[in-house]
Enzyme design. Structure first.
Site, PDB file in Angstrom:
ATOM      1  N   PRO A 121     -17.666  -4.838  10.370  1.00 40.02           N
ATOM      2  CA  PRO A 121     -17.346  -5.267  11.733  1.00 40.02           C
ATOM      3  C   PRO A 121     -16.594  -4.180  12.498  1.00 40.02           C
ATOM      4  CG  PRO A 121     -15.835  -6.280  10.140  1.00 40.02           C
ATOM      5  CD  PRO A 121     -16.764  -5.407   9.357  1.00 40.02           C
ATOM      6  N   GLU A 158       2.400   2.803  16.627  1.00 49.74           N
ATOM      7  CA  GLU A 158       2.009   1.709  17.532  1.00 49.74           C
ATOM      8  C   GLU A 158       3.125   1.326  18.500  1.00 49.74           C
ATOM      9  OE1 GLU A 158      -0.272  -1.517  16.346  1.00 49.74           O
ATOM     10  OE2 GLU A 158      -1.180  -0.490  14.652  1.00 49.74           O
ATOM     11  N   ASP A 206     -14.048  -7.931  20.572  1.00 50.81           N
ATOM     12  CA  ASP A 206     -12.915  -7.003  20.527  1.00 50.81           C
ATOM     13  C   ASP A 206     -11.612  -7.717  20.182  1.00 50.81           C
ATOM     14  OD1 ASP A 206     -11.722  -4.559  20.625  1.00 50.81           O
ATOM     15  OD2 ASP A 206     -12.016  -4.238  22.779  1.00 50.81           O
ATOM     16  N   THR A 251       4.054 -10.933  -1.034  1.00 42.12           N
ATOM     17  CA  THR A 251       3.191 -11.714  -0.141  1.00 42.12           C
ATOM     18  C   THR A 251       1.747 -11.431  -0.553  1.00 42.12           C
ATOM     19  OG1 THR A 251       2.886  -9.909   1.435  1.00 42.12           O
ATOM     20  CG2 THR A 251       4.827 -11.328   1.765  1.00 42.12           C
ATOM     21  N   ALA A 294       5.404  -4.950  18.599  1.00 45.17           N
ATOM     22  CA  ALA A 294       6.659  -5.380  19.235  1.00 45.17           C
ATOM     23  C   ALA A 294       7.730  -5.638  18.181  1.00 45.17           C
ATOM     24  CB  ALA A 294       6.414  -6.636  20.072  1.00 45.17           C
ATOM     25  N   ALA A 312       9.059  -2.813   3.677  1.00 42.36           N
ATOM     26  CA  ALA A 312       8.642  -4.226   3.675  1.00 42.36           C
ATOM     27  C   ALA A 312       8.385  -4.718   5.089  1.00 42.36           C
ATOM     28  CB  ALA A 312       9.714  -5.087   3.008  1.00 42.36           C
ATOM     29  N   TYR A 315       2.723  -7.347  16.264  1.00 42.14           N
ATOM     30  CA  TYR A 315       3.173  -6.452  15.176  1.00 42.14           C
ATOM     31  C   TYR A 315       3.962  -5.278  15.753  1.00 42.14           C
ATOM     32  CZ  TYR A 315       2.740  -2.416  12.053  1.00 42.14           C
ATOM     33  OH  TYR A 315       3.006  -1.280  11.314  1.00 42.14           O
ATOM     34  N   PHE A 362       0.826  -1.221   0.000  1.00 43.88           N
ATOM     35  CA  PHE A 362       0.000   0.000   0.000  1.00 43.88           C
ATOM     36  C   PHE A 362       0.863   1.275   0.000  1.00 43.88           C
ATOM     37  CE2 PHE A 362      -2.171   2.833   3.332  1.00 43.88           C
ATOM     38  CZ  PHE A 362      -2.730   3.670   2.379  1.00 43.88           C
ATOM     39  N   TYR A 401     -14.883  -3.447  16.168  1.00 51.61           N
ATOM     40  CA  TYR A 401     -14.430  -4.177  17.358  1.00 51.61           C
ATOM     41  C   TYR A 401     -14.884  -3.487  18.654  1.00 51.61           C
ATOM     42  CZ  TYR A 401     -11.026  -6.422  14.164  1.00 51.61           C
ATOM     43  OH  TYR A 401     -10.414  -7.096  13.137  1.00 51.61           O
TER      44      TYR A 401
HETATM   45  P1  NAD Z   1       1.391  -3.655   3.243  1.00 55.54           P
HETATM   46  O1  NAD Z   1       1.090  -4.873   4.054  1.00 55.54           O
HETATM   47  O2  NAD Z   1       0.343  -3.079   2.361  1.00 55.54           O
HETATM   48  O3  NAD Z   1       2.659  -3.945   2.317  1.00 55.54           O
HETATM   49  C1  NAD Z   1       3.792  -4.637   2.768  1.00 55.54           C
HETATM   50  C2  NAD Z   1       4.660  -4.957   1.554  1.00 55.54           C
HETATM   51  O4  NAD Z   1       5.846  -5.627   2.028  1.00 55.54           O
HETATM   52  C3  NAD Z   1       3.982  -5.927   0.562  1.00 55.54           C
HETATM   53  O5  NAD Z   1       4.210  -5.501  -0.765  1.00 55.54           O
HETATM   54  C4  NAD Z   1       4.673  -7.260   0.819  1.00 55.54           C
HETATM   55  O6  NAD Z   1       4.724  -8.111  -0.312  1.00 55.54           O
HETATM   56  C5  NAD Z   1       6.066  -6.787   1.231  1.00 55.54           C
HETATM   57  N1  NAD Z   1       6.770  -7.788   2.067  1.00 55.54           N
HETATM   58  C6  NAD Z   1       6.274  -8.430   3.142  1.00 55.54           C
HETATM   59  N2  NAD Z   1       7.193  -9.302   3.617  1.00 55.54           N
HETATM   60  C7  NAD Z   1       8.290  -9.168   2.830  1.00 55.54           C
HETATM   61  C8  NAD Z   1       9.581  -9.766   2.832  1.00 55.54           C
HETATM   62  N3  NAD Z   1       9.905 -10.706   3.725  1.00 55.54           N
HETATM   63  N4  NAD Z   1      10.477  -9.392   1.893  1.00 55.54           N
HETATM   64  C9  NAD Z   1      10.156  -8.442   0.955  1.00 55.54           C
HETATM   65  N5  NAD Z   1       8.937  -7.852   0.911  1.00 55.54           N
HETATM   66  C10 NAD Z   1       8.023  -8.200   1.841  1.00 55.54           C
HETATM   67  O7  NAD Z   1       1.909  -2.592   4.292  1.00 55.54           O
HETATM   68  P2  NAD Z   1       1.715  -1.003   4.333  1.00 55.54           P
HETATM   69  O8  NAD Z   1       0.447  -0.692   5.008  1.00 55.54           O
HETATM   70  O9  NAD Z   1       2.007  -0.448   3.002  1.00 55.54           O
HETATM   71  O10 NAD Z   1       2.879  -0.630   5.348  1.00 55.54           O
HETATM   72  C11 NAD Z   1       4.191  -0.382   4.861  1.00 55.54           C
HETATM   73  C12 NAD Z   1       5.090  -0.056   6.035  1.00 55.54           C
HETATM   74  O11 NAD Z   1       4.582   1.085   6.727  1.00 55.54           O
HETATM   75  C13 NAD Z   1       5.196  -1.168   7.055  1.00 55.54           C
HETATM   76  O12 NAD Z   1       6.534  -1.247   7.481  1.00 55.54           O
HETATM   77  C14 NAD Z   1       4.283  -0.713   8.193  1.00 55.54           C
HETATM   78  O13 NAD Z   1       4.756  -1.194   9.422  1.00 55.54           O
HETATM   79  C15 NAD Z   1       4.434   0.800   8.104  1.00 55.54           C
HETATM   80  N6  NAD Z   1       3.286   1.581   8.579  1.00 55.54           N
HETATM   81  C16 NAD Z   1       2.039   1.353   8.064  1.00 55.54           C
HETATM   82  C17 NAD Z   1       0.979   2.143   8.493  1.00 55.54           C
HETATM   83  C18 NAD Z   1      -0.408   1.971   7.921  1.00 55.54           C
HETATM   84  O14 NAD Z   1      -1.353   2.617   8.381  1.00 55.54           O
HETATM   85  N7  NAD Z   1      -0.610   1.129   6.921  1.00 55.54           N
HETATM   86  C19 NAD Z   1       1.181   3.142   9.453  1.00 55.54           C
HETATM   87  C20 NAD Z   1       2.477   3.349   9.951  1.00 55.54           C
HETATM   88  C21 NAD Z   1       3.510   2.562   9.501  1.00 55.54           C
HETATM   89  P1  TYD Z   2      -6.410  -1.313  11.564  1.00 54.01           P
HETATM   90  O1  TYD Z   2      -6.851  -0.709  10.276  1.00 54.01           O
HETATM   91  O2  TYD Z   2      -6.229  -2.777  11.634  1.00 54.01           O
HETATM   92  O3  TYD Z   2      -5.093  -0.542  11.985  1.00 54.01           O
HETATM   93  P2  TYD Z   2      -4.294  -0.565  13.410  1.00 54.01           P
HETATM   94  O4  TYD Z   2      -4.703  -1.749  14.185  1.00 54.01           O
HETATM   95  O5  TYD Z   2      -2.893  -0.641  12.921  1.00 54.01           O
HETATM   96  O6  TYD Z   2      -4.626   0.725  14.075  1.00 54.01           O
HETATM   97  O7  TYD Z   2      -7.445  -0.932  12.689  1.00 54.01           O
HETATM   98  C1  TYD Z   2      -7.770   0.419  12.966  1.00 54.01           C
HETATM   99  C2  TYD Z   2      -8.759   0.432  14.116  1.00 54.01           C
HETATM  100  O8  TYD Z   2      -9.982  -0.162  13.664  1.00 54.01           O
HETATM  101  C3  TYD Z   2      -8.321  -0.381  15.303  1.00 54.01           C
HETATM  102  O9  TYD Z   2      -8.789   0.264  16.490  1.00 54.01           O
HETATM  103  C4  TYD Z   2      -9.040  -1.710  15.142  1.00 54.01           C
HETATM  104  C5  TYD Z   2     -10.328  -1.303  14.462  1.00 54.01           C
HETATM  105  N1  TYD Z   2     -10.920  -2.292  13.531  1.00 54.01           N
HETATM  106  C6  TYD Z   2     -12.269  -2.608  13.621  1.00 54.01           C
HETATM  107  O10 TYD Z   2     -13.007  -2.097  14.482  1.00 54.01           O
HETATM  108  N2  TYD Z   2     -12.782  -3.515  12.733  1.00 54.01           N
HETATM  109  C7  TYD Z   2     -12.003  -4.104  11.782  1.00 54.01           C
HETATM  110  O11 TYD Z   2     -12.534  -4.951  11.018  1.00 54.01           O
HETATM  111  C8  TYD Z   2     -10.626  -3.756  11.693  1.00 54.01           C
HETATM  112  C9  TYD Z   2      -9.722  -4.379  10.670  1.00 54.01           C
HETATM  113  C10 TYD Z   2     -10.126  -2.833  12.584  1.00 54.01           C
END
Ligand code: NAD
Ligand code: TYD
Length: 360
Positions: free
Chosen positions: A228, A150, A295, A59, A175, A105, A173, A34, A230
């Site tokens: 859903p 987190e 939850d 993945t 941790a 990643a 996650y 993403f 939580y």
């Molecule tokens: P995502 O799950 O959408 O994408 C993760 C990507 O990493 C995927 O393309 C997957 O194929 C790749 N990947 C997973 N394991 C791998 C491995 N062993 N080797 C190579 N590639 C691998 O995640 P995202 O939401 O885009 O998050 C990206 C980063 O940002 C993560 O490190 C996450 O901890 C961090 N982050 C995300 C959020 C959020 O709200 N989504 C917020 C803060 C930080």
């Molecule tokens: P999420 O998008 O999984 O991000 P994070 O856990 O990294 O904050 O969840 C955001 C919030 O939404 C979190 O408080 C858990 C809640 N949640 C729901 O209530 N229902 C759902 O189906 C999901 C995936 C998350």
């Protein structure tokens, strides 16, 4: 500073990041996910002289369809590989000799980490150390770990975490991301590597895998399925549009002082039930689609980070309002149902059943 560091890392030579150079090779890990795919597009658009190497294991969360708009760009290369596999990591560094590493990643979903923590340790911790080892060997200029708010754990109402606060993760996650951050710290303290950490709040926007809250709300609403929520829905998150996260990473990559951590947030805070209702109203869908479910174990009540360090040091500020960002995101999912269908594979369906039906 030890002699080892002076000799092996040539720190004075490495201090080039103050002036963005003309041409750089950027190794982006997790660029098919993403945030990574949004960042790959952002860098190619913003720095037309840069070359981007997208290194991704593909993945369930990695999808090359996220990048069809750049696949013919001469400055873009995709290489499949696993950051937890030393040989794969060695190959990508040897083949491309990058200047920068931006490390996205990861296994990124809290609910999956509760069901199966092992892969989170493998990718998020071992994978990060592998990258740091080769980054040191190749004397790369800057390594940015994309971490998360987190790591601070839950924060009481009225407070926001600052970079000096203790890390207090409460789920596997979080941790694993905190552990990766300690390895980044060690890379700087022990080996003098030029590293930064960004700790962003929750991202939303196009190409987000539909296991996370905002795309679940939108896609279930489009299909008329239950949404859903939580617990009592009062858990609160701070939200940022993925584009603004990308501009923040850009600032830190080019200007961040080595060894520093930067929080990233747009200050759009909302509890989950208010968010679900807000999106349903924007979509003209009935509120009774919302269904309260069991939850999440260890569910952190609230995350909130203070991003004034990033704002004050670099003049960074978010550019997308929550209203505009949500409405663009809704429109994007409405117009990309083929993208959704293509990723709703057997794996996702099995996970959905395990998390929402069998497990609850
Ligand atoms: P995502 O799950 O959408 O994408 C993760 C990507 O990493 C995927 O393309 C997957 O194929 C790749 N990947 C997973 N394991 C791998 C491995 N062993 N080797 C190579 N590639 C691998 O995640 P995202 O939401 O885009 O998050 C990206 C980063 O940002 C993560 O490190 C996450 O901890 C961090 N982050 C995300 C959020 C959020 O709200 N989504 C917020 C803060 C930080
Ligand atoms: P999420 O998008 O999984 O991000 P994070 O856990 O990294 O904050 O969840 C955001 C919030 O939404 C979190 O408080 C858990 C809640 N949640 C729901 O209530 N229902 C759902 O189906 C999901 C995936 C998350």
């Amino acid at each position: 500073m030890s002699e080892y560091v002076e000799e092996n890392y040539e720190l004075s030579e490495m201090n080039k990041a103050e002036e963005p150079a003309k041409s750089k090779i950027v190794l982006v890990t997790g660029g098919a996910g993403f945030i990574g795919s949004n960042f790959v597009r952002y860098i190619l658009d913003t720095y037309t002289e840069y070359k981007v190497i997208n290194f991704d294991k593909l993945t369930y969360a990695g999808n090359l369809n996220n990048l069809t708009s750049v696949e013919d760009n001469a400055n873009y290369v995709f290489m499949k590989g696993d950051i937890a596999n030393k040989k794969d990591v060695k190959n990508v560094f040897e083949e491309f000799n990058p200047d920068f590493v931006v490390h996205f990643a990861a296994e990124s979903h809290v609910d999956r980490s509760i069901i199966n923590p092992d892969i989170f340790l493998q990718t998020n911790i071992i994978g990060t150390q592998n990258l740091l080892n080769f980054a040191r060997e190749h004397k790369i200029e800057k390594f940015v770990l994309v971490s998360t708010d987190e790591v601070y754990g839950s924060v009481e109402n009225g407070r926001s975490s600052v970079e000096e606060d203790r890390m207090d993760p409460n789920n596997p996650y979080a941790a694993s991301k905190a552990a990766a951050e300690f390895l980044i710290r060690v890379a700087h303290q022990t080996y003098g590597q030029r590293v930064n950490v960004v700790r962003s709040c929750n991202n939303y926007g196009k190409y987000q895998f539909p296991e996370k809250l905002i795309p679940i709300i939108i896609n279930n609403a489009i299909k008329g399925n239950k949404i859903p929520i939580y617990g009592d829905g009062k858990n609160t998150r701070s939200w940022i549009n993925v584009f603004d996260h990308c501009t923040a990473i850009d600032k830190v990559l080019h200007l961040g002082r080595a060894g520093e951590i930067y929080n990233v947030a747009a200050d759009d805070e909302c509890c989950n039930i208010d968010l679900a209702e807000k999106i349903l109203k924007m979509m003209n869908k009935p509120l009774d689609l919302i269904e309260y479910v069991f939850d999440r174990p260890g569910h952190d009540f609230r995350y909130s980070v203070e991003a004034s360090k990033l704002r004050n040091e670099f003049g960074w500020k978010p550019s997308v309002s929550f209203e505009d960002g949500l409405s663009e995101t809704i429109e994007w999912y409405e117009n990309h149902q083929d993208w959704i269908e293509s990723i709703l594979s057997g794996d996702y369906v099995n996970y959905y059943l395990e998390n929402y039906e069998n497990g609850k």
